[in-house]
Enzyme design. Structure first.
Site, PDB file in Angstrom:
ATOM      1  N   VAL A  16       0.867  -1.342   0.622  1.00 20.55           N
ATOM      2  CA  VAL A  16       0.206  -0.450  -0.260  1.00 20.55           C
ATOM      3  C   VAL A  16       0.861   1.385   0.525  1.00 20.55           C
ATOM      4  O   VAL A  16       1.753   0.957   0.349  1.00 20.55           O
ATOM      5  CB  VAL A  16      -0.632  -0.452   1.354  1.00 20.55           C
ATOM      6  CG1 VAL A  16      -1.719  -1.079   1.084  1.00 20.55           C
ATOM      7  CG2 VAL A  16      -0.624   0.255   2.390  1.00 20.55           C
ATOM      8  N   SER A  17      -0.156   2.143  -0.769  1.00 18.04           N
ATOM      9  CA  SER A  17       0.950   4.100  -0.392  1.00 18.04           C
ATOM     10  C   SER A  17       0.715   4.662   0.837  1.00 18.04           C
ATOM     11  O   SER A  17       2.500   5.243   0.615  1.00 18.04           O
ATOM     12  CB  SER A  17       0.130   4.282  -1.478  1.00 18.04           C
ATOM     13  OG  SER A  17       0.390   3.696  -2.637  1.00 18.04           O
TER      14      SER A  17
END
Length: 115
Positions: A10-11
């Protein structure tokens, strides 16, 4: 004996990788928890610069399988993804991408799909 690994990313810290892990399990891949590499890093960071992915490469061996939910988990752009898949293919690791119907990106069909 082949082993199955999952790479989930995930970012931002406000996001979770649980949905990606759920997708991989729902697709029928039995990935032991210690073979799931999860990290929070921007997609703009090249794969070779990601700490978690680098650790994953060190653990994988010929005959292993890596599962990702989408190609963008593997790199920041098409060239980065291609380089990553080529590195894994050279190691003898198959790469399955769920978003592409589970196709092995290291196979001739997978390479054609990536193009």
């Amino acid at each position: 004996m082949s082993r199955t690994f999952a790479y989930v990313r995930v970012s931002t810290h406000g996001q979770t990788t649980e949905n990606q892990i759920g997708e991989i399990k729902a697709a029928g891949f039995d990935v032991h928890a210690r073979r799931v590499v999860s990290e929070t890093v921007s997609g703009s960071v090249a794969t070779k610069e990601r700490e978690g992915f680098t650790r994953l490469l060190d653990r994988m061996e010929e005959g292993d399988v890596l599962v990702v939910t989408k190609m963008d988990r593997l790199g920041r752009n098409a060239m980065d993804v291609r380089t990553t898949v080529e590195t894994l293919a050279e190691m003898g690791v198959k790469v399955h991408c769920l978003a592409l119907g589970g196709v092995d990106l290291t196979s001739s069909t997978g390479r054609m799909t990536m193009s």
